[in-house]
Design an enzyme around this catalytic site. Structure first.
Site, PDB file in Angstrom:
ATOM      1  N   ASP A 189       8.369  27.054 -31.501  1.00  0.00           N
ATOM      2  CA  ASP A 189       9.627  27.643 -32.185  1.00  0.00           C
ATOM      3  C   ASP A 189       9.616  27.341 -33.750  1.00  0.00           C
ATOM      4  O   ASP A 189       8.905  26.533 -34.055  1.00  0.00           O
ATOM      5  CB  ASP A 189      11.076  26.896 -31.864  1.00  0.00           C
ATOM      6  CG  ASP A 189      12.273  27.223 -32.557  1.00  0.00           C
ATOM      7  OD1 ASP A 189      12.491  28.539 -32.620  1.00  0.00           O
ATOM      8  OD2 ASP A 189      12.820  26.348 -33.070  1.00  0.00           O
ATOM      9  N   ASP A 247      16.871  26.803 -27.440  1.00  0.00           N
ATOM     10  CA  ASP A 247      15.702  26.818 -26.901  1.00  0.00           C
ATOM     11  C   ASP A 247      15.501  26.029 -25.433  1.00  0.00           C
ATOM     12  O   ASP A 247      14.676  26.133 -24.844  1.00  0.00           O
ATOM     13  CB  ASP A 247      14.964  25.705 -28.011  1.00  0.00           C
ATOM     14  CG  ASP A 247      14.508  26.427 -29.239  1.00  0.00           C
ATOM     15  OD1 ASP A 247      14.386  27.458 -29.289  1.00  0.00           O
ATOM     16  OD2 ASP A 247      14.455  25.431 -30.200  1.00  0.00           O
ATOM     17  N   CYS A 272       1.091  -1.248   0.211  1.00  0.00           N
ATOM     18  CA  CYS A 272       0.070   0.080   0.004  1.00  0.00           C
ATOM     19  C   CYS A 272       0.928   1.134  -0.107  1.00  0.00           C
ATOM     20  O   CYS A 272       2.100   1.261   0.067  1.00  0.00           O
ATOM     21  CB  CYS A 272      -0.863   0.027   1.100  1.00  0.00           C
ATOM     22  SG  CYS A 272       0.037   0.146   2.665  1.00  0.00           S
TER      23      CYS A 272
END
Length: 888
Positions: A533, A770, A83
């Site tokens: 871009d 970028d 769990c």
């Protein structure tokens, strides 16, 4: 106070100022006692108090200072987690170990992702930390990779659970007679004795056998959680609930108290939950099948050409630089570059696209993809764990080990869930014991609202005196205690998020989309704007020289995109797909030769287009004596003793060269979507060069699809306003959403400006310049043809260089997080409904155990229900699909 000392290997230091910056940053942290950095040795030494500051904080401090501390990551398979409490325990145990920076455990995938300082810890230390917490790590074996070891471990666990289910079923079958006999109207057919032994004692023997086998699993798990971690988990609920029923029945059997036997309930509870665990393990294994199948696609051997001879060797012996021969129908053994031949290659197992891709000399190929027809010779560029297939699997594992923010809420709830359930069960058992009449009235009233619900066994006998169907008060209180414990299911809560994200990340990988983490799946949902871009993203990034304009042509604009000096009717003009270019007359030769020679020192796509264009026109090039790149503006160079400038208006203006005579030509070319560059030689304007890039075929439809979803689309480029607007107009992007003339260093600022009003922006790019923008955006996407720097900086990597895959990102994110919410809804509704029902004495303990087992299995089944989802279309929940079809 116990302190720790750590040694960090740090890259990026170049002087004593650098080491001083690190010492100042780390030294300012509370809990750091001593810090010293040595730039000559690229090392840092830190003494700190682990109770006051974490190693993760120290690493973050060094990173924020602009330097890179060495760290390693390892995925460890951990068995025994049942769990969210268990996974939290594993995380705590690992993060407390010396040298561990961070740890994420996922009990749905039975894995833990550990970031650590290799200078301070080892695999053995990590394994020991997990074992000390009471769980079983799968240790690395040099003869097998970790994926194979995990598969073997999962198979062993499946086999063990299967044996428990089968063995438990054999022992539980006799109890079915007892359960059937309890049904109304069923005659008594269970014998009072068998072979001279009372059937009650046979029940006791069988129940004891089940407690010693199936029950032992839960009792040991509860004991480990209590002793090692001072916590309660799902095992605690099962262990306490079944022990309560077993011990109570045993005391009744030995005539210590009066009441009925519940051995049959204990038996069915243990067997139901064991079956649930087995189904859960099966579901986990199925969720990981796609990754295993991906790895199984790897070729086992390769045909290598050495000294003109072909030799077949095992895949693991292939080295970078080896030339491999790949025949039609064979798998390409490893990532490489085609050096000879031409063929179509099926890359569907990596990109999700079924259309084969044509490959020829110089093209990159991906290992494990299939050569369709021609013979290829491929030079290996990446082998072993560096190949695309291995990186995909590793990336998916990392994604599965991290969880969305919603899981933090679930983890918080889960941490208090089991103790709260135990307290709730005890309180209601006591309340029933103290106020049986009042509780019976309340229970009966609620039971009358819901068909088939009534107090177990008719209710406590003191509340319903004189009736034939009732149970002793102590027995009824025990039933309430056991049912309230057994019906609660922390597993369903804990599985809800990781089960869905595990399937979602697998679907995305199968379709050429790699998420850095499951938290990115959540971030990608609800995006407001996508910023593209231009070059290499919306366009192919393969620039062509289209126009060469000398000063004699400045006054002779042509609508077709070219300018011909001298005789405008000259029919020998060379023609490209973007319009005619100039004849190679002397002025053209001088202009193009000077510009192309200057650009030979640059790696920019525009520079390459000019150089290739000059060579294609037969222009002889020189080697520049000097070269300087001016980011965002152009280049300066010296060619054959002449000073040459190639770039934009500002570059020439800064050099006192007036660009005004070329204004009309520049504007015309930019309106046509071309990138126009000015050329100056020795301080004089020499002409204009123009290049153009083809827009990708899917770009326009992608933009339209995004806009139809209500997502704003923006264009971010270093090109001029006119060029950018021309491309945007062709794509259907609003001119107001164009950000043109943005220098590489300013792209991140542009993204932050877009997001300043709360807009959640997704940036899609491919280049080194970028990278800052990708990191600044809410979600950064690196397109498949992008640089390693861009890919490393991005949250999502697209294996293909197709902007249409941005839609896959949004679709997979929407589908996965929607599935998470579905799972959480049912898990919460289940517990919020059945826990009160059990607390009111309306649920038999055996049915409570069945419900607990069914809840976790249902969550896994719901997650697996969309494992074959096709992310080319938006996800629609199954019950709503008929309506969705009608609305199309």
């Amino acid at each position: 106070m116990e302190t720790r000392k750590t040694t960090l290997e740090i890259s990026g230091m170049s002087c004593t100022t650098c080491s001083g910056n690190i010492e100042e940053a780390v030294g300012s942290l509370d809990g750091v006692i001593n810090v010293s950095a040595n730039f000559a040795a690229d090392e840092g030494h830190v003494e700190y108090d682990p109770d006051s500051v974490s190693l993760k904080s120290i690493y973050e401090s060094v990173t924020e200072s602009g330097y890179t501390p060495e760290q390693a990551q390892q995925t460890i398979t951990v068995l025994g987690m049942s769990c969210a409490t268990c996974s939290g325990t594993v995380e705590d145990a690992l993060t407390e170990a010396p040298g561990v920076i961070d740890a994420d455990a996922n009990f749905a995938s039975d894995e833990a992702l550990v970031s650590y300082n290799p200078q301070d810890t080892s695999f053995d230390d990590l394994y020991k930390a997990i074992e000390d917490a009471g769980y079983d790590p799968v240790e690395e074996n040099d003869d097998e990779d970790m994926t194979e070891q995990r598969e073997r471990a999962v198979e062993r666990e499946l086999g063990r659970q299967r044996r428990l289910v089968v063995g438990g079923a054999v022992v539980t079958v006799p109890f079915m007679l007892v359960m059937v006999e309890m049904a109304p109207g069923v005659p008594t057919f269970v014998p009072e004795s068998l072979f001279g032994l009372s059937f009650e004692w046979i029940e006791f023997v069988l129940a004891t056998a089940l407690m010693a086998t199936l029950g032992r699993e839960f009792i040991e798990g509860a004991y480990r959680a209590l002793v090692n971690n001072r916590q309660a988990n799902m095992d605690t609920l099962v262990a306490v609930g079944t022990l309560t029923g077993y011990l109570y029945s045993t005391t009744v059997l030995f005539n210590l108290v009066n009441g009925g036997l519940y051995f049959e309930a204990v038996a069915f509870i243990l067997w139901f939950i064991t079956v649930g665990n087995w189904l859960e393990v099966r579901s986990k294994a199925r969720a990981g099948d796609a990754l295993r199948e991906l790895l199984e696609m790897e070729a086992e051997e390769a045909t290598v050409i050495k000294d003109g001879k072909e030799t077949t060797i095992p895949l693991k012996e292939v080295a970078v630089g080896d030339v491999m021969k790949v025949r039609p129908g064979e798998k390409i053994p490893t990532d490489g570059s085609v050096v000879d031949g031409q063929s179509a290659v099926d890359e569907s197992m990596v990109t999700g696209e079924s259309v084969p891709v044509e490959k020829s000399d110089g093209d990159e190929v991906i290992g494990s993809t299939i050569n369709e027809n021609g013979i290829l010779q491929v030079e290996a560029t990446k082998v072993g764990s560096d190949t695309a297939i291995q990186q995909i699997v590793e990336r998916v594992k990392e994604a599965q080990a991290t969880q969305p923010d919603v899981q933090r809420l679930v983890d918080t709830v889960a941490a208090y869930f089991v103790p709260a359930i135990i307290i709730n069960a005890v309180i209601w058992a006591i309340v029933w014991f103290l106020f049986p009449e009042t509780m019976y009235d309340l229970s009966s009233t609620v039971g009358s609202w819901i068909p088939a619900l009534e107090p177990v066994g008719g209710g406590p006998e003191v509340a319903v005196p004189g009736t034939a169907v009732s149970v002793p008060l102590t027995e009824f209180s025990m039933v309430v205690l056991a049912s309230a414990l057994l019906v609660a299911c922390p597993c369903a809560l804990g599985l809800a998020t990781p089960a869905a994200t595990m399937v979602g990340s697998t679907i995305s990988a199968r379709n050429g989309v790699l998420f850095k983490g499951s938290d990115v799946l959540e971030q990608s949902r609800g995006i407001d704007a996508v910023v593209f871009d231009k070059t290499g993203t919306l366009t192919h990034g393969e620039m062509e020289l289209t126009d060469v304009v000398t000063p004699t042509g400045f006054d002779q604009p042509r609508a077709d995109g070219g300018v011909t000096p001298g005789n405008a009717d000259d029919t020998d003009s060379a023609v490209t797909d973007r319009g005619p270019t100039l004849d190679a007359e002397f002025d053209d030769q001088a202009l193009l030769g000077a510009a192309a020679s200057a650009e030979r020192g640059s790696e920019h796509p525009l520079a390459q287009a000019i150089v290739d264009g000059a060579r294609n026109r037969g222009v002889e090039l020189s080697t520049p004596e000097t070269f300087e790149n001016v980011p965002g503006h152009g280049i300066r160079a010296t060619v054959d003793g002449s000073a040459v400038l190639v770039g934009n208006r500002k570059l020439l203006a800064d050099a006192d060269v007036a660009p005004d005579p070329a204004t009309e030509v520049m504007e015309r070319l930019e309106r046509e979507g071309k990138t126009a560059m000015l050329v100056a030689i020795d301080g004089e304007l020499a002409g204009v060069l123009a290049t153009a890039d083809k827009v990708r075929e899917s770009a326009k439809t992608t933009i339209k699809s995004l806009q139809d979803r209500g997502v704003d689309t923006l264009l971010l480029t270093g090109d001029t306003e006119r060029t950018a607007r021309a491309v945007a107009g062709d794509l259907g992007i609003d001119p107001e959403n164009v950000r043109a003339g943005v220098l590489p260093d300013d792209k991140a600022d542009a993204i932050e400006a877009i997001q300043a009003d709360g807009t959640r922006a997704m940036m899609v790019g491919d280049g080194v310049n970028d990278a800052p923008a990708l990191m600044s955006a809410h979600v950064g996407i690196a397109i498949g043809s992008g640089t390693d720097v861009a890919i490393e900086s991005a949250d999502v990597t697209l294996m293909r260089d197709d902007p249409a895959d941005v839609l896959k990102v949004l679709n997979v994110a929407d589908a996965t997080i929607e599935k998470v919410y579905q799972n959480l809804f049912w898990a919460f509704i289940y517990n919020m409904t059945l826990v009160p029902i059990a607390s009111l004495g309306l649920l038999n303990p055996a049915l409570a155990g069945l419900a607990m087992a069914a809840s976790s299995v249902s969550v896994m089944s719901n997650s697996l229900a969309f494992i074959n989802y096709n992310p080319h279309r938006r996800y629609v929940f199954l019950p709503f699909r008929p309506v969705a079809r009608l609305l199309r």
